[in-house]
Design a protein around this motif. Structure first.
Motif, short mmCIF file in Angstrom:
data_model
loop_
_atom_site.label_atom_id
_atom_site.label_comp_id
_atom_site.label_asym_id
_atom_site.label_seq_id
_atom_site.Cartn_x
_atom_site.Cartn_y
_atom_site.Cartn_z
N LEU A 5 20.49 -22.61 45.88
CA LEU A 5 21.09 -23.90 46.22
C LEU A 5 21.96 -24.43 45.08
O LEU A 5 21.66 -24.24 43.89
CB LEU A 5 20.01 -24.91 46.59
N ARG A 6 23.01 -25.13 45.48
CA ARG A 6 23.98 -25.70 44.54
C ARG A 6 24.06 -27.21 44.74
O ARG A 6 23.76 -27.70 45.84
CB ARG A 6 25.35 -25.08 44.80
N VAL A 23 15.47 -30.46 45.02
CA VAL A 23 15.27 -29.17 44.38
C VAL A 23 16.33 -29.02 43.28
O VAL A 23 17.42 -29.59 43.37
CB VAL A 23 15.36 -28.02 45.40
N GLN A 24 16.01 -28.25 42.27
CA GLN A 24 16.98 -27.99 41.22
C GLN A 24 17.95 -26.90 41.65
O GLN A 24 17.64 -26.06 42.52
CB GLN A 24 16.28 -27.55 39.94
N ALA A 25 19.13 -26.92 41.05
CA ALA A 25 20.12 -25.89 41.35
C ALA A 25 19.53 -24.50 41.11
O ALA A 25 18.81 -24.28 40.14
CB ALA A 25 21.35 -26.09 40.47
N ASP A 33 25.54 -28.47 47.87
CA ASP A 33 24.80 -28.36 49.13
C ASP A 33 24.07 -29.66 49.47
O ASP A 33 23.48 -29.77 50.55
CB ASP A 33 23.77 -27.22 49.05
N THR A 34 24.10 -30.62 48.57
CA THR A 34 23.45 -31.90 48.81
C THR A 34 24.07 -32.59 50.02
O THR A 34 25.29 -32.78 50.09
CB THR A 34 23.58 -32.81 47.58
N THR A 71 18.62 -32.69 48.61
CA THR A 71 19.26 -33.07 47.36
C THR A 71 19.06 -31.97 46.33
O THR A 71 17.93 -31.58 46.07
CB THR A 71 18.71 -34.39 46.82
N VAL A 72 20.17 -31.48 45.78
CA VAL A 72 20.13 -30.42 44.78
C VAL A 72 20.63 -30.99 43.47
O VAL A 72 21.78 -31.42 43.37
CB VAL A 72 20.98 -29.22 45.21
N SER A 73 19.76 -31.00 42.48
CA SER A 73 20.14 -31.55 41.18
C SER A 73 20.67 -30.46 40.26
O SER A 73 20.25 -29.31 40.34
CB SER A 73 18.93 -32.22 40.53
N SER A 74 21.59 -30.86 39.41
CA SER A 74 22.21 -29.88 38.50
C SER A 74 21.44 -29.75 37.20
O SER A 74 20.54 -30.51 36.92
CB SER A 74 23.65 -30.29 38.21
#
Length: 123
Positions: free
Chosen positions: A85-86, A12-14, A89-90, A120-123
């Motif tokens: 999510l940040r 997911v994206q940030a 948090d990954t 997995t949280v992408s920036s």
């Protein structure tokens, strides 16, 4: 014995949201606490959230307060709603069950673990 199976992880994206679920089976009648832990690469496993199975009282790590919400869905399942999510948090998120009551100190003493689900949280 108690068996735990997690579901709902992903990419997911940030700023986005994910909902993790945990289904329990086996002898859960003696379980007092259900919880979520996470482990990021190169880091120790840490407590995220816990829920009293009898009272639904919750406990959260400071890092997720106000963003994550844990709830009991039915007699044998619970979920973790993760909002805002940040990237930090990954981690692999683990469902856990224990005979002890909240707070769950001594991670090494947690009685039952699920297999884990990747978030997995992408920036």
């Amino acid at each position: 014995q108690v068996q735990l199976v997690e579901s709902g992880g992903g990419l997911v994206q940030a700023g986005g949201s994910l909902r993790l679920s945990c289904a329990a089976s086996g002898s859960i009648f003696s379980i007092n606490t259900m919880a979520w832990f996470r482990q990021a690469p190169g880091k120790e496993r840490e407590f995220v959230a816990g829920l009293s199975w009898s009272t639904s009282t919750t406990d959260y790590a400071d890092s997720v307060k106000g963003r994550f919400s844990m709830s009991r869905d039915n007699a044998k399942s619970m979920s973790l709603q993760m909002n805002s999510l940040r990237p930090e948090d990954t981690a692999v998120y683990y469902c856990a069950a224990d005979y002890r009551r909240l707070p769950l100190n001594a991670i090494g003493a947690v009685r039952y673990w699920g297999q884990g689900t990747q978030v997995t949280v992408s920036s």
